[in-house]
Design an enzyme around this catalytic site. Structure first.
Site, PDB file in Angstrom:
ATOM      1  N   HIS A  53      20.396  26.789 -12.393  1.00  9.39           N
ATOM      2  CA  HIS A  53      21.145  27.878 -13.009  1.00  9.39           C
ATOM      3  C   HIS A  53      20.390  29.215 -12.972  1.00  9.39           C
ATOM      4  O   HIS A  53      19.162  29.257 -13.128  1.00  9.39           O
ATOM      5  CB  HIS A  53      21.467  27.530 -14.466  1.00  9.39           C
ATOM      6  CG  HIS A  53      22.255  26.264 -14.615  1.00  9.39           C
ATOM      7  ND1 HIS A  53      23.482  26.069 -14.016  1.00  9.39           N
ATOM      8  CD2 HIS A  53      21.985  25.116 -15.295  1.00  9.39           C
ATOM      9  CE1 HIS A  53      23.930  24.872 -14.309  1.00  9.39           C
ATOM     10  NE2 HIS A  53      23.040  24.269 -15.088  1.00  9.39           N
ATOM     11  N   LYS A 105       0.843  -1.200   0.000  1.00  5.00           N
ATOM     12  CA  LYS A 105       0.000   0.000   0.000  1.00  5.00           C
ATOM     13  C   LYS A 105       0.874   1.244   0.000  1.00  5.00           C
ATOM     14  O   LYS A 105       1.807   1.373   0.814  1.00  5.00           O
ATOM     15  CB  LYS A 105      -0.895   0.016   1.243  1.00  5.00           C
ATOM     16  CG  LYS A 105      -2.140   0.874   1.091  1.00  5.00           C
ATOM     17  CD  LYS A 105      -3.127   0.237   0.119  1.00  5.00           C
ATOM     18  CE  LYS A 105      -4.523   0.831   0.267  1.00  5.00           C
ATOM     19  NZ  LYS A 105      -5.460   0.174  -0.670  1.00  5.00           N
ATOM     20  N   GLN A 134      30.479  19.190  -6.876  1.00  5.88           N
ATOM     21  CA  GLN A 134      31.119  17.940  -6.469  1.00  5.88           C
ATOM     22  C   GLN A 134      31.966  18.129  -5.210  1.00  5.88           C
ATOM     23  O   GLN A 134      31.899  17.321  -4.272  1.00  5.88           O
ATOM     24  CB  GLN A 134      32.000  17.399  -7.609  1.00  5.88           C
ATOM     25  CG  GLN A 134      31.245  16.834  -8.800  1.00  5.88           C
ATOM     26  CD  GLN A 134      30.890  17.871  -9.859  1.00  5.88           C
ATOM     27  OE1 GLN A 134      30.770  19.059  -9.559  1.00  5.88           O
ATOM     28  NE2 GLN A 134      30.724  17.418 -11.088  1.00  5.88           N
ATOM     29  N   THR A 153      -4.012  -5.225   0.421  1.00  4.67           N
ATOM     30  CA  THR A 153      -3.372  -3.937   0.663  1.00  4.67           C
ATOM     31  C   THR A 153      -4.220  -3.067   1.582  1.00  4.67           C
ATOM     32  O   THR A 153      -3.687  -2.218   2.299  1.00  4.67           O
ATOM     33  CB  THR A 153      -3.096  -3.192  -0.662  1.00  4.67           C
ATOM     34  OG1 THR A 153      -4.311  -2.838  -1.289  1.00  4.67           O
ATOM     35  CG2 THR A 153      -2.253  -4.053  -1.590  1.00  4.67           C
ATOM     36  N   ARG A 186      29.696  33.067  -9.019  1.00  2.82           N
ATOM     37  CA  ARG A 186      28.404  32.745  -9.597  1.00  2.82           C
ATOM     38  C   ARG A 186      27.394  32.479  -8.493  1.00  2.82           C
ATOM     39  O   ARG A 186      27.738  32.234  -7.330  1.00  2.82           O
ATOM     40  CB  ARG A 186      28.490  31.517 -10.504  1.00  2.82           C
ATOM     41  CG  ARG A 186      28.859  30.240  -9.758  1.00  2.82           C
ATOM     42  CD  ARG A 186      28.783  29.013 -10.659  1.00  2.82           C
ATOM     43  NE  ARG A 186      29.133  27.792  -9.913  1.00  2.82           N
ATOM     44  CZ  ARG A 186      28.999  26.562 -10.397  1.00  2.82           C
ATOM     45  NH1 ARG A 186      28.540  26.375 -11.619  1.00  2.82           N
ATOM     46  NH2 ARG A 186      29.329  25.510  -9.654  1.00  2.82           N
TER      47      ARG A 186
END
Length: 302
Positions: free
Chosen positions: A257, A11, A229, A58, A177
């Site tokens: 971005h 479920k 990263q 379920t 940035r």
């Protein structure tokens, strides 16, 4: 000849709300979750022979979620998920494993006239606390905790340069940035053999969530990011150091971005580089960066 290689069922989207009322203080605490329970076991004949005798309905699974929520604490979600997962193999001999996912939705207590209100709350974002528990008979509990939907942004303190440049490259290098992402982070606990083992570390679950959330935000804010990263690795290292019972940390971070808008065409108006103030947020395409950082030499797959 065809055969069932793997199967599970159950479920999904079980909406659950529980309130705790402190009769002495009048303070109420609420918890709202969405629960999914999937079962594995000797259920192949329900697929291959139309044999429903092996199916726990379920709807019964849904009822079990509500009943166990009434009879047990629902926080921390790692505990409730373990209680749920352990129930089904214990109750049904032909069910060997249960997979439980719990998504906890935010309700933050209101402050009224400078004081926490005893029974009023507001939702302060789409961030959720997620838990996945798999219990296998004679194996134990595999628990994954996580944060999802925590949207963060910093307007400076991020760079990206020194990447591969070849005939396919148009992206310019930048030393400053905007960096924004929707945090999807999780951490895998060491295998716990019994429900008593889970109960023995109950305080550590909330503490780990608080640490992971704080580490994620503070590192995001303070690290001068050379790349997504590099920043996500720093986050992972710190979580592993803060929570010794965690074996793996996983991050999946989209790079959302924000592009400068060149306005030179309008009367020479400067809006790029150091003069940039107005940006166009992008809905896609976006970068997507993932990693798993572990204590062990073994490398789980993304």
């Amino acid at each position: 000849m065809a055969s069932v290689s793997a199967a599970r069922y159950g479920k999904d989207n079980v909406r659950l709300y529980k309130v705790h009322r402190d009769e002495k203080t009048g303070v109420q605490t609420v918890n709202e979750t969405t629960v999914c329970v999937l079962l594995e076991g000797e259920i192949e004949t329900s697929y291959t022979k139309a044999d429903n005798s092996v199916i726990v309905a379920t709807d019964s699974i849904k009822n079990t979620v509500y009943l166990l929520a009434k009879q047990n604490p629902v926080t921390p979600p790692e505990l409730f998920g373990s209680i749920l997962a352990a129930h089904f193999p214990a109750r049904y001999a032909h069910i060997h494993a249960a997979h439980v996912k719990i998504i906890t939705h935010r309700w933050t207590r209101m402050t009224v006239d400078g004081k926490p209100h005893p029974h009023s709350f507001y939702r302060d974002g789409t961030e959720t606390r997620n838990v996945e528990v798999t219990f296998r008979r004679n194996v134990g509990f595999a628990i994954k905790s996580g944060i999802q939907g925590l949207t963060v942004l910093k307007s400076t303190g991020s760079a990206f340069h020194g990447f591969v440049r070849d005939e396919y490259t148009t992206l310019g290098e930048t030393w400053d940035r905007i960096l924004s992402t929707d945090v999807d982070a999780s951490w895998d606990w060491k295998l716990l053999k019994t429900l008593e083992d889970v109960k023995a570390i109950i305080p550590k679950f909330d503490a780990a969530w608080e640490s992971a959330r704080e580490i994620t935000m503070s590192t995001f804010a303070t690290d001068y990011s050379a790349s997504v990263q590099a920043t996500m690795y720093l986050m992972s290292e710190q979580i592993l150091a803060a929570v010794p019972l965690v074996e793996y940390v996983t991050y999946s971070l989209p790079n959302k971005h924000y592009f400068e808008i060149d306005m030179q065409w309008h009367k020479g108006l400067k809006n790029t580089g150091k003069d940039a103030e107005v940006y166009a947020p992008q809905s896609g395409p976006n970068g997507l960066i993932k990693c798993i950082v572990s204590r062990q030499s073994s490398k789980p797959k993304l």
